[in-house]
Scaffold this active site. Structure first.
Site, short mmCIF file in Angstrom:
data_model
loop_
_atom_site.label_atom_id
_atom_site.label_comp_id
_atom_site.label_asym_id
_atom_site.label_seq_id
_atom_site.Cartn_x
_atom_site.Cartn_y
_atom_site.Cartn_z
N CYS A 1 -35.26 -27.34 -18.05
CA CYS A 1 -34.54 -28.30 -17.20
C CYS A 1 -34.67 -27.91 -15.72
CB CYS A 1 -33.08 -28.38 -17.66
SG CYS A 1 -32.13 -29.70 -16.87
N HIS B 1 -34.13 -30.27 -23.23
CA HIS B 1 -33.25 -29.23 -23.73
C HIS B 1 -33.59 -28.89 -25.19
CE1 HIS B 1 -29.91 -28.85 -20.67
NE2 HIS B 1 -30.67 -29.80 -20.17
N GLU C 1 -32.65 -26.50 -26.96
CA GLU C 1 -31.51 -25.96 -27.72
C GLU C 1 -30.64 -27.07 -28.30
OE1 GLU C 1 -29.28 -27.41 -24.34
OE2 GLU C 1 -31.27 -26.53 -24.54
#
Length: 393
Positions: free
Chosen positions: A282, A366, A368
């Site tokens: 990011c 992202h 995750e």
């Protein structure tokens, strides 16, 4: 009841005032008062608590396109800010439907109460699809969200506040959400009926530069066998290298990457020059691009959601990703030493890079998740593979 009573309506207790003077009325929830920010929209159907605690949204008012927000309540486990008590920097949220009572066994608090406790202003009863269409057509507007239970507003003052707010370009917001001191992290991912665990014996020593890092990123680094030390966004190269890291992680975060890059890119350049494996996500991806000689640009509407298709040129696969960014790397500005590895299939914008011949890479989205799909978890293994190769060289 008289006919007049039957047709009477309650006065609006919340307003969303756009910089062009447009006024949207609704019902207030959460904290009272006013807050100014950039109005974006998020298309995710789940994970509103994670979204509302993601520091990457600092300076923004989040419009949820999914109509039923709050129906599973909130809890203390799904917060993404590293400091549980810290504010995420988010200015407010815009909802379509009123919040119902929580209907989930993990819920410990009603969303309205939770918003109040975190100082977040909310407005419901808004046609969020129409607002989203407006943003798509005209770009992200600046605006003010206001909640006064008595329905009394100084409309001229709110319009002036919205019109005069300068916007996110040029704003360094990472400094507002980063950790204030170095600290270790050893929490692992959530397991059904067990909750979060703690790391065993780590294989790698990783320094994470915190530009607004999420808890789940740190958990996945720990899951991957990393001992993680979190440093503030403005940490110097000497402070990073003093930990003798096997790898350096560049986190997500809010604001204009060019503003944060004024003090962060020097550190990143020094790390790369030392040959240390480096992984960015990011804002960390944008920082890496700037450090390598690229440029970033403000996007028309940004990417915010959990259903964004991305093509990974290194594997030939398409993955569905979770995204949250209003700035992007300008692929045309990248030098010949940098390869574009990932591209958005929505608009062709850059979503990943790597430094040719070096263990240095990053992605715009992202991996995750939290919330979102888990298609991109493989990137954490890619990072540890780079570190393992570097240690054995």
């Amino acid at each position: 009841m008289t006919t007049a009573d039957a047709w009477s309506t309650k006065p609006a207790t919340a307003l969303l005032v756009l910089a062009d003077g447009s006024v949207i009325e609704g019902e207030g929830l959460g904290a009272t008062g006013e807050a100014v920010g950039e109005i974006c929209f998020n298309t995710a159907m789940t994970g509103y608590q994670e979204i509302l605690t993601d520091p990457s949204y600092a300076g923004q008012i989040i419009t949820f396109t999914f109509p039923h927000i709050g129906n599973v309540g909130t809890n203390d486990e799904d917060i993404e800010t590293v400091n549980m008590a810290a504010e995420s920097g988010i200015r407010g949220c815009v909802l379509n439907a009123s919040i119902t009572e929580p209907a989930n066994y993990r819920a410990s608090r009603h969303l309205d109460q939770w918003l109040k406790a975190r100082g977040l202003i909310g407005i419901s009863g808004v046609d969020t699809r129409a607002l989203t269409a407006l943003i798509r057509e005209k770009g992200v507007p600046n605006g003010v969200i206001a909640y006064h239970p008595d329905g009394k507003f100084d409309l001229d003052a709110l319009k002036k506040m919205a019109a005069e707010w300068p916007g996110l370009e040029g704003m360094d917001l990472a400094k507002d959400v980063t950790t204030t001191q170095t600290h270790p992290w050893d929490e692992t991912s959530w397991v059904w009926e067990k909750g979060y665990g703690h790391a065993g014996t780590p294989e790698f020593n990783v320094v994470a530069l915190d530009f607004g890092i999420k808890r789940n990123i740190l958990r996945l680094l720990t899951d991957a066998g990393c001992k993680v030390t979190v440093l503030p966004a403005n940490a110097s190269a000497d402070e990073v290298l003093a930990h003798n890291p096997d790898g350096v992680f560049l986190s997500n975060g809010p604001g204009d990457p060019a503003a944060t890059g004024k003090y962060a890119t020097g550190t990143i350049k020094s790390v790369i020059e030392k040959g240390i494996p480096t992984f960015g996500i990011c804002l960390g991806h944008q920082m890496l691009a700037l450090a390598l000689g690229g440029k970033t640009v403000k996007m028309h509407q940004g990417h915010h959601g959990a259903n964004h298709p991305v093509h990974d040129h290194t594997t030939g696969k398409v993955e569905i990703t979770s995204m949250n960014h209003g700035f992007a790397v300008d692929a045309k500005s990248l030098p010949d030493t940098v390869e574009e590895t990932h591209v958005s299939l929505f608009d062709g914008s850059n979503c990943g890079i790597r430094l040719k011949g070096k263990p240095v890479f990053s992605v715009q989205y992202h991996p995750e998740a939290s919330p979102g799909p888990r298609d991109s978890h493989y990137l954490f293994k890619r990072f540890t593979d780079f570190m393992r190769d570097a240690k054995s060289a």
